[in-house]
Design an enzyme around this catalytic site. Sequence first.
Site: not given
Length: 231
Positions: A90-91, A106, A117, A133, A136, A198
Amino acid sequence: MKKIVILTGAGISAESGLGTFRDEGGLWAQHAIEDVATPEGFARDAQLVHDFYNARRANAAQAQPNAAHHALARLEAEHPGEVFIITQNVDALHERAGSRNVLHMHGQLDRALCGACGHRWDAPAVMRPEDACPACRVRATRPDVVWFGEIPYGMERIDPALSEADLFAAIGTSGQVFPAAAYGQHARRMGAHTVELNLEDSAASRDFDDCLRGKATEIVPLWVEGLLSRA
Ligand code: APR
């Protein structure tokens, strides 16, 4: 090697100082998943969840892309065919290294979502439960990240990409969270050559034709150099 599809996980951002989830002392050793990464946890205690993501957002903003992120951006720029990054992270370190063709399955710390909304906007540095928000005005704002039990983003793009890939690589992921953990098996079944880069063996290593072991900042630039010299 026309089309290259690359799945990345927390391990590619580890050397940028961002924690992984399942390594020693990782994020899931410090926080209960059900409290900070589920819709139920958010309904129970929105402040706790915002605190968790506010801290990760601040860390991610301070972090710098590392040699692995830069190597993938170089690959996209110099490889004659398509390079498509599907990241679980998420970076925004892939984008900040220069990668353009990136899908955040993700979600992203830099984006906010309205639970009422569906409006999305650039997240402020600090989000609070009482924030309204912008569209809305309902106080139902949340980080635009995919929690456990929710559907990952971009599935309509991911499946065709896996089917069309000539080369599929997984970098820095433990292969424990589905559907991403099955992407190597799927790509291989559809004819791709599969490579896992990895630090150590993962739960999905058997799905890969080649396994390169080491730190991402060391093995990813070497792998990219090899691909470009053969292109
Ligand atoms: N270089 C290469 N690999 C590394 C490095 C490094 N410097 N450091 C750690 N790794 C490897 C670990 O060996 C491990 O296999 O990265 C992997 C990280 O695994 P996880 O912490 O499970 O992260 P990830 O696979 O991305 O998790 C998937 O789980 O909690 C959810 O949504 C969250 O996107 C996340 C998903």
